[in-house]
Every structure is written in structure tokens, then in C-alpha cells.
Scaffold this motif. Sequence first.
Motif, mmCIF file in Angstrom:
data_model
loop_
_atom_site.group_PDB
_atom_site.id
_atom_site.type_symbol
_atom_site.label_atom_id
_atom_site.label_comp_id
_atom_site.label_asym_id
_atom_site.label_seq_id
_atom_site.Cartn_x
_atom_site.Cartn_y
_atom_site.Cartn_z
ATOM 1 N N ASP A 123 7.649 15.868 -3.738
ATOM 2 C CA ASP A 123 8.803 15.891 -3.214
ATOM 3 C C ASP A 123 9.128 14.761 -2.194
ATOM 4 O OD1 ASP A 123 9.447 18.233 -4.741
ATOM 5 O OD2 ASP A 123 8.548 19.453 -2.899
ATOM 6 N N LEU A 124 8.213 14.551 -1.489
ATOM 7 C CA LEU A 124 8.571 13.549 -0.451
ATOM 8 C C LEU A 124 8.789 12.068 -1.232
ATOM 9 C CD1 LEU A 124 9.002 12.226 2.261
ATOM 10 C CD2 LEU A 124 6.406 12.187 2.486
ATOM 11 N N SER A 125 7.616 12.026 -2.110
ATOM 12 C CA SER A 125 7.741 10.539 -2.849
ATOM 13 C C SER A 125 9.069 10.496 -3.723
ATOM 14 C CB SER A 125 6.419 10.706 -3.918
ATOM 15 O OG SER A 125 6.536 9.562 -4.666
ATOM 16 N N ILE A 126 9.291 11.419 -4.240
ATOM 17 C CA ILE A 126 10.422 11.480 -5.445
ATOM 18 C C ILE A 126 11.955 11.099 -4.666
ATOM 19 C CG2 ILE A 126 12.133 12.780 -6.985
ATOM 20 C CD1 ILE A 126 9.488 14.168 -7.923
ATOM 21 N N GLN A 127 11.833 11.839 -3.413
ATOM 22 C CA GLN A 127 13.174 11.651 -2.449
ATOM 23 C C GLN A 127 13.109 10.245 -1.898
ATOM 24 O OE1 GLN A 127 15.454 14.107 -2.178
ATOM 25 N NE2 GLN A 127 16.752 12.157 -1.507
ATOM 26 N N TYR A 128 11.995 9.569 -1.762
ATOM 27 C CA TYR A 128 11.986 8.186 -1.191
ATOM 28 C C TYR A 128 12.280 7.344 -2.324
ATOM 29 C CZ TYR A 128 9.607 3.957 0.165
ATOM 30 O OH TYR A 128 9.387 2.525 0.351
ATOM 31 N N ILE A 129 11.852 7.538 -3.443
ATOM 32 C CA ILE A 129 12.123 6.574 -4.606
ATOM 33 C C ILE A 129 14.010 6.576 -4.853
ATOM 34 C CG2 ILE A 129 11.944 5.796 -6.733
ATOM 35 C CD1 ILE A 129 8.826 6.628 -6.217
ATOM 36 N N GLU A 130 14.230 7.874 -5.019
ATOM 37 C CA GLU A 130 15.752 8.146 -5.323
ATOM 38 C C GLU A 130 16.736 7.501 -4.299
ATOM 39 O OE1 GLU A 130 15.204 12.227 -8.046
ATOM 40 O OE2 GLU A 130 15.950 12.387 -5.914
ATOM 41 N N ASP A 131 16.138 7.752 -3.002
ATOM 42 C CA ASP A 131 16.894 7.220 -2.082
ATOM 43 C C ASP A 131 16.932 5.604 -2.078
ATOM 44 O OD1 ASP A 131 17.487 9.559 -1.167
ATOM 45 O OD2 ASP A 131 16.184 9.538 0.523
ATOM 46 N N LEU A 132 16.235 4.888 -2.859
ATOM 47 C CA LEU A 132 16.087 3.402 -2.659
ATOM 48 C C LEU A 132 17.458 2.888 -3.665
ATOM 49 C CD1 LEU A 132 12.370 2.501 -3.226
ATOM 50 C CD2 LEU A 132 13.822 2.465 -1.071
ATOM 51 N N ASP A 133 17.872 1.407 -3.171
ATOM 52 C CA ASP A 133 19.164 1.219 -4.013
ATOM 53 C C ASP A 133 18.553 0.721 -5.188
ATOM 54 O OD1 ASP A 133 20.805 1.975 -2.268
ATOM 55 O OD2 ASP A 133 20.513 0.285 -0.873
ATOM 56 N N ARG A 134 17.386 -0.198 -5.164
ATOM 57 C CA ARG A 134 16.888 -0.940 -6.417
ATOM 58 C C ARG A 134 15.352 -0.529 -6.736
ATOM 59 N NH1 ARG A 134 14.158 -5.522 -7.694
ATOM 60 N NH2 ARG A 134 13.919 -5.702 -5.581
ATOM 61 N N MET A 173 0.672 -1.184 -0.050
ATOM 62 C CA MET A 173 0.098 0.201 0.091
ATOM 63 C C MET A 173 0.805 1.240 -0.025
ATOM 64 S SD MET A 173 -3.413 -0.564 2.320
ATOM 65 C CE MET A 173 -2.761 -1.111 3.890
ATOM 66 N N LEU A 174 1.851 0.867 0.768
ATOM 67 C CA LEU A 174 2.917 2.311 0.880
ATOM 68 C C LEU A 174 3.546 2.571 -0.605
ATOM 69 C CD1 LEU A 174 3.964 4.617 2.707
ATOM 70 C CD2 LEU A 174 5.948 2.931 3.268
ATOM 71 N N GLY A 175 3.797 1.717 -1.214
ATOM 72 C CA GLY A 175 4.292 1.821 -2.784
ATOM 73 C C GLY A 175 3.278 2.534 -3.429
ATOM 74 N N ALA A 176 1.943 2.079 -3.371
ATOM 75 C CA ALA A 176 0.774 2.528 -4.326
ATOM 76 C C ALA A 176 0.526 3.814 -3.865
ATOM 77 C CB ALA A 176 -0.503 1.511 -4.100
ATOM 78 N N ALA A 177 0.517 4.138 -2.579
ATOM 79 C CA ALA A 177 0.300 5.685 -2.095
ATOM 80 C C ALA A 177 1.038 6.731 -2.834
ATOM 81 C CB ALA A 177 0.340 5.648 -0.636
ATOM 82 N N TYR A 178 2.589 6.125 -2.653
ATOM 83 C CA TYR A 178 3.600 7.280 -3.183
ATOM 84 C C TYR A 178 3.486 7.371 -4.906
ATOM 85 C CZ TYR A 178 6.473 7.464 0.781
ATOM 86 O OH TYR A 178 6.884 7.760 1.905
ATOM 87 N N ALA A 179 2.619 6.480 -5.334
ATOM 88 C CA ALA A 179 2.411 6.434 -6.749
ATOM 89 C C ALA A 179 1.170 7.571 -7.025
ATOM 90 C CB ALA A 179 1.965 5.199 -7.480
ATOM 91 N N LEU A 206 7.957 0.508 -8.625
ATOM 92 C CA LEU A 206 8.764 2.097 -8.017
ATOM 93 C C LEU A 206 8.783 2.783 -9.470
ATOM 94 C CD1 LEU A 206 10.570 0.494 -5.033
ATOM 95 C CD2 LEU A 206 8.582 2.101 -5.134
ATOM 96 N N LYS A 207 9.438 1.950 -10.605
ATOM 97 C CA LYS A 207 9.873 2.925 -11.826
ATOM 98 C C LYS A 207 8.418 3.568 -11.973
ATOM 99 C CE LYS A 207 13.689 0.223 -13.309
ATOM 100 N NZ LYS A 207 14.223 -0.935 -14.212
ATOM 101 N N ARG A 208 7.688 2.873 -12.126
ATOM 102 C CA ARG A 208 6.299 3.559 -12.718
ATOM 103 C C ARG A 208 5.759 4.761 -11.821
ATOM 104 N NH1 ARG A 208 1.585 1.517 -15.720
ATOM 105 N NH2 ARG A 208 3.068 -0.441 -15.857
ATOM 106 N N THR A 209 6.122 4.363 -10.538
ATOM 107 C CA THR A 209 5.686 5.545 -9.449
ATOM 108 C C THR A 209 6.549 6.722 -9.558
ATOM 109 O OG1 THR A 209 4.964 3.800 -7.879
ATOM 110 C CG2 THR A 209 5.641 6.205 -7.170
ATOM 111 N N TYR A 210 7.586 6.313 -9.916
ATOM 112 C CA TYR A 210 8.536 7.336 -10.002
ATOM 113 C C TYR A 210 8.455 8.244 -11.334
ATOM 114 C CZ TYR A 210 13.272 10.064 -10.216
ATOM 115 O OH TYR A 210 14.057 11.087 -10.354
#
Length: 990
Positions: free
Chosen positions: A398-409, A386-392, A414-418
Motif C-alpha cells: 500500500d505504501l509503495s503504491i501510494q508513493y508511486i501514484e503521488d509522483l508526477d512523472r 536504492m529507495l526506488g529499488a526497495a519499493y519494487a 518506477l513503472k516496473r515497480t508499480y
Amino acid sequence: MNSQTPFSISISLILAFAMALTSVFPLQAQQILDIRVRYDQAKELYEREAYQAARAAFAMTLKAPYLAESKYFLASSAIRAGHEDGEKLMHDFVENYPKHLYAQRAYLDIASFYFSKGDYKSALKNYSKSKVYLTLELLFQKGYCEFHEKKYDEALITFEKLEGSFSSYENDAAYFKGFVFHLREDYEKSYSFLSEAFESEEYGIPAMELYVSTLYRNGKYQELIKLVDSELTPVDNGAVLNFLADSQYELEKYNSASKNYKALFKSFGAHRNVRNYFRAGYSYLKIENTDDATEYLKKSAVADDSVGAYASYYLGMIYSENKNLPFAITSFENTAKYPTVLREDALYHQARCMMELPDYQGAIEVLNIYKSEYETGRFVEPVNEMLGAAYAQTNDYDLSIQYIEDLDRLTPQLKRTYQRVSFLKGVTLFNDKKFELAAELFQKSLIHDEDAEIEQQTYYWMGETLSLLGQLDEALFYYQNVNHSPNSEVYQKAIYGRAYCYFNLKDYESAVQSFKQFESEYTNDLNQNYLADALLRMGDCHFALKQYQAGIDFYMKAENKGNKDKGHIYYQIGLLSRYMDKDVQAKQYFNKLIKEIPESSKADHAYFQMAQIDFEKGNAGQAIKTYHAFLMKYPTSSLVPFALLNQAVAYDNEGRFELSISNYKQILDRFPRHQTANSALLGLQDKNANGRFDEFDQYLLKYKQANPNSEALENIEFETARTNYYNQKYDQTIDGLEHFIKTYPKSSLIPEARYLIGEAYFRREQFDMSLANFQQLIGLTDFAKYPKVLYRLASIQSELGNLPQSNNYYYQLGKASRSSRNVINMHSGLMENHFTATVYDSAIYYGNRLLDNPRVDVLVGAQANLIIGKSEYALNNHEKALQNFLPLVGNSPDENGAEAYYYISKIYYDQAKYDRALESLFVLTNNFKNYENWLGEAYLLMADIYIETNELFQAKATLNSLIEHSFLNDVKDKAASKLEEIEDAMDSNE
């Protein structure tokens, strides 16, 4: 001899003795009679319970033969009157008259008196003093006093003496013996005595209540139910019925429990409490009667404790099942406030409902709380999903983008979300006119291509952004990357944007091809204004390509398709007709423009062109008249210098040299730096050479001063100061231009310098200083920036609250310039000023003028709709207000949209359409979280709706959440006040 019998002698002696007594004791007899009367009067006062008066009366009868009796009643009166010496007097009486009848029962009498008054301690003391045999009643009273004084062993001994008496006191005593053993947790003995007490008229019901409570506390639910069914049918005791329902609840006999709870609430108001409401609600829930379950759980959920938490949870489950998601979210949120075993479940279900609503930002907050508190919880996996879907879906990009950019993989999801959130952030920045930042975000979105639709949208918006940044070649690349798709709105807009790029690059051939392609691809799904504008621009392209008839044809097609820019259309057709030597048709369209659209920014140009036709045809006389009319009608037009010059030439052609000289002088006096100034100087030189003008040297000097060599120091100093302004170095700008004005007080650049000083102060928000500088330019109507001066003066006066002065400057602006931008500025300013001044009809008038203007952009149109809607609302024209608010809800993802949703909700609230009001408020609170003030007002209005619909639990939960989370003190205070009103109302209803 007279002889007497013995009998007759005795009679005589008796009579003689009696007579002697009467004569000796007449006073004592009378005194005895008086005491008797007083004694009887004192007894009467005693019996009437006038004890203080009785004591005083008995004090007058302390003589024989009533001495002992008077002392007893005096002491008894003193005790009953509450005198401190009462008991001592009674003790003295008993000591002095131990054999007296009253002495035998004196202590019992006093004990009974204290007992009747509820002074069991004093009563017990007197019972203990008495040596007389106690009757059954007195034994019970003594045992009761011992029980009351918690002397349970003594009480049991006393009550034991009543056993076998076969009296009512024996049954009464059994209740208290059962109570004592109940307190000692000797329940078997307690049951025995309480069962015996069922026969007591006085204590039968309390005995039953205590008996069933004992059974309940010991978990003997089935025995309790059996007892009640055998002894009390129907149950007419609230406590017993409560224990019966509770026992059925514990045994999960929910059908019976629910019925008995309902009967309990109906007949016994004292048992309407949150605990019972919860159990009733839960019982109905278990038998799938959700209506009654909801009713009782709502009454329980208002409790600020674990009972309220549990009730809220099950309410949430019901609301969730029925898709009443807002109520479900509030319920789960309330449960999560308390440290119960349901907190984890409540957080999970709260987030789940928020996702379904949707309220993605709220879901993210709740899901993060869950993750921080339950790292290995039961719902970890669905929570992560749900958290991944919510960020989408979130608008906290800004929070969503930063969250995804901080992930290693990054997973595909998540690519779709970004890709999505970067695109949406770019659109937000675009709407805020932050085009450079928007371009950066669109580039980020294009890193991934998981979502083809988002990719196409991003190409289009990247093209729009670069186009507005003037990077037209780069914009073309992105427009051209939007793929062809039949009936695709974004594809049509991309063609339209590409055509405009070519148009602005002056590649008119390519522009025509693109506009024609747009025309062929156009569908009615797209606003017809796009097509009307494309046809207009095709006319412009053909105009530029000198394809005059084609240009006229497309201008006419644009008009037929509803293009509202008729001023431009008529003017262009007039010009093209001139170029085709169709002067009659040209004048027809110029006249049409002037008469039908006098407020058009092209009206002065049309009038000038009519004069030009006569001038170029050699009709000097008619040209002079038309130029004169033009100068009178449009004294502030930018074409005035050209009109003066051409009219001067016409005067020369007719030999009217004095008038031509006057025109040349006007040009050099008023417009010394204008491009016509050189021609005017040449005209005066010619008149000077012919001896008709003697002031040529003076005007030559004026011309030189106004048009110095570019290397001149004056020009260099001015340009340096102006450069500081454009570099936003406002302090240096002000200092440099003030020095320039002092150094070159006669420079023709003084108005421009003063204008830039005013602008610099304006940018620094020093409005008083800005106002002072702009006011020095009032009346300089020939100054090229004079309309901007008036606009600034109007804006500053409005900012300072001087609305009449502001309006006056706006009116002057309307007279000084009819350019599209200035007309829009004037109408916008007047609209907002009149709204601020609560002159709503005028605000509506100017707002509608803006909406009717085809040159108005989306943002200005949105503001106009908002102001009109708010004005209509203030005038109680709610339906009209809705007509203006509704266009904003889909087209204004900014504060205008938030405010529109609030007013729409308020209108529905005023109309008692509460469901529709809530729907609108839910959209506001979910989609406009960045506008804290409107969020606060929305939640306060929600609470009002819940109060009106008697959803007090929802109202309390909403207000508590506001108090806890809002950053605005005003909102918190309003929420606290409303919450206090609810609490007071609930207390008064209990």
C-alpha cells in the motif's frame, strides 16, 4: 697512750655518717625504687603501642625524678590514643620544660606519628612548630605534607633544600617537583625533575608514568617512543605500555601498536577498557588482520557512547566485507544511534546491507531517515536509487503504491515497480479471499507492461480471481491472454483455469478441448495433482456429453495418475455403467466404493443406486431389502425421502399396502416440504380412494400447511426476515424471526427460522445466545441444515473453551453427514481442539486425516501441517516436526508461514545449530513484518543465539532495537530482562 692517725679518723666518720643516713631516709629510697618500676612498666606499654593504658600508667609516675619524662610520655600517649587534650598536654610540656631534651624534638616526634598515619595536615602543623634542625628524612616528609595539602610553593621550597644532598630523598623530591610543574603545565621543568626522579626507588615508576603521559598529552609521540625504548625494555609497566601503544597508534604505526595493545591486555588487566579495545581493533583492521580486529572491536562496541559507535561502524565494515549482512546491519544501526560524524555513513551502509540481505522494508525506513536528515548528503544519489529499488521489492504494498501514484512523472523503473507491487498486493488480497479488491489491484498492474513475466502472471491471477467471483466469461478473456511458452507453469495453469471456466459454464465440448490441451502441455514441473484432476474433469465432461465409455476411460486414467477422489471416480463409473446397461459392472463399482471408502460422501449414493438397479429391473423384493439396509445404514442421508418413496412403490407392487402407507406417512411427517412429498400424498390419496386409508384429510392439511401458496402472509414474513439476514441486518433478522415464531408456532419453517436466529447471533459474536438457539434444533436430524447446526454448536463450544462438548458435536457431525466439506470441518475442529487441550497424539491423527483428504484446500492443509508440526515439537519429535513445518515456508506467505519459520528456528536452536536457526529467523524477520508478535519472538530468539555464541554486542543491539521499536509490551519486558542479564554478566566478568 693510744694514738690514731688522721686517715683512720676519716674512715670512721664516713661510716658513722652513712649509718646515720640509713637510719634517717629508709622510706624515701623505697618510694624512688617503686616509681622507677612503674615508670619502666609505663614505658613498656608505650613501646608496645598500648597508648591508652600507657597514659594511665604514666599518670601514676608524675613524681621526681621522672616527673618531666612522665609528662612527655603521658602527652605523647594521649596524642597517639587520639585523645582531644593530647596536643595541649604536649604544648604545656614544651612550655614548662623548654630546655629538656624531649622538648627539643617533641613536635617532630608528633609530626612523624601523624605522617605515618596519613594525617598530613596535623603532621604539617607539628613540623611547623618545631625549631629543631630537620634531617633529610624529615625535610622530605614536611615537603610531602605540603604537597599533599596543595601548598605547592611551600613544598617546592622545602624540597629545594634537599638538592645537593646526594641522598635518595633528593630523587624522591624530584618526582614531586616534577609533578607540581606538570600541574602548572611547565612541562620543560617537569621533564627535568621527572628525569631525575627515574633514579628513585620509591617514585621511579610513577615518575616514568607521569613523564610519558606528559609527552603524550603534548603530542611528543616520537620522543615518548624513544624514551621508552631507551629506559624501559622490555616494558613492565601497564601505564607506560599503554602510552607507548597509544603513541604508535597516533603515528599510524599500527603494526607496532597492535602488538603492544595485545601485550597490554595479556599482562595488565586494569587496562582492558573499551577505549583501548577500540584502538587495538582499529590497528588490526588497518593491517588487515580482521580476525583480531573483530575480536577487539566487539569488546569495544558494547560501550553506550561514541567509542561504541565508532567500534560498531568498523565492525559493520568488516561484517559487510565478509557478507555477514545481519551482523553488519546491527553494527551500523548501533553507530547511527549516536550523533557522530559517522552517522551519515552508517545510515547509508545500513540501508545498503539491508538491500543486499534483503530487508526492503527496513531499508525503506532507513533510507527515508537519511533523506530527511541529509538532503544534500554525500550519498543522496545512491540513496534515491536504492529507495526506488526497495519499493519494487517491498511487501508494504500500500505504501509503495501510494508513493508511486503521488509522483508526477514515472520513469521506466518506477513503472516496473508499480506493475510489480500492484501485482503482489493483488496476490496478497487473493490469498486473503478478498477477490473484488484483488481484481482492482491486478487491473492497476496491467496499466504498465514493463515486465513481461509479471504481465503474464497478472493475466493468469486475474482469470483466477474472476473465476472465483463467478464472472466466468471475463475470466476466459484473461486466461486466453496468457501467452504460449514451452514448459511455462503459468501457461499450463492458465489452460487449466480456462478449462474449468468452460466446465462451470457447462460448455463441456470446449472444456474437453481445453483439458486435453492441458494434458498435452503438461510437464512434470507442475504438481501431478493438476493432471489427475484434469483427467477426472474430462471424465465428468464426457459424462455430461453422454459419451459414457470415454467418461469411464478418463476416470480410470485419473485413478491411475493418483487422483485421490476415488469415491467420486467409483461412483461415476458405476453410474456410467448403469447407463450402458452394465448393471453387474455398476454394482461392482458401487460395492467397491462402499467397502473401500465407507467414509466417502458418495457412499450413501452408491448404496441407493444398488437398490435403484433392482427397483428399476422389477426385482421388488430385493429392492425392498436393499432400501431397508440403506435406511438403516444412512438415516441422515439426503436420499432418505427418495428411498422411502421408491420402497413404498415396491411395497405397492407386492401388495404390501400397510408398509407402503407407513412410508408415505413418514415422508409427509418428516419431509413435508421435500419434492417427494407430493408423490407421497398421491400415494395416500390412492389408498384412500381404495378404502385402505382413512387419514388422508389430515395429511392433506399437513401438506398444505408445509407448502403454502407463495403469496401467503406466512411465507412473505419469513422471506422478509431471511432477506434481512442476507443483507447483514442482524438485529432486524432476530426481531423479525422471533415474531415469526410466535405468530406461526406450527409452521414447518420454524427450524429454518431458529437456525437463522442462531446464525445472526453468531455473526454478532453473541455466542451464548447463538448457542441457546442452535441447541433448540438438536435432534431434528431431518432438518436440511442439521449438519450446519452441529458444526456451529461445535465451533461455539470451542470458542467458549468447552472442548469436550465441542468434540462431542464434531463427532455427531461426522455421523450426520459425510459430505467432503463436513468431514473437513469435523477433522479440522477435532485437530485444533485436541491441540488446545495438549492431547498432541490426537491432534496429529486428525491433522494427518486432513492431509490425506484430496478435497482439502491449500489453507486448511497449511493449518494441518502447522498443528502437526507444533504437536510433534511439543512431543520433542523435532525431525518429524520439521517434515510438517518445511512445506509451509514456501507455500504460506501468511501467519502460518511466520509461525512455521519460528518453530523451525527454535528446533535448530534446541539442536545448537545456531547458523541454520539464524538463517531461518532472518527470513522470518524480513518476509513477515506484518506479524508483530512473531517478529518479537524471532528477535528474542536471535538474542538468545547471540548470547549462546558470545556475540554480546549483537545481542545488546538486537534487544535495544526491540525495546525501542516493538509495539508489544510483553516483548519489550522480555527484551529488557534479557538485556539486564547481559549487563550483569558483563559486569561480573570485568
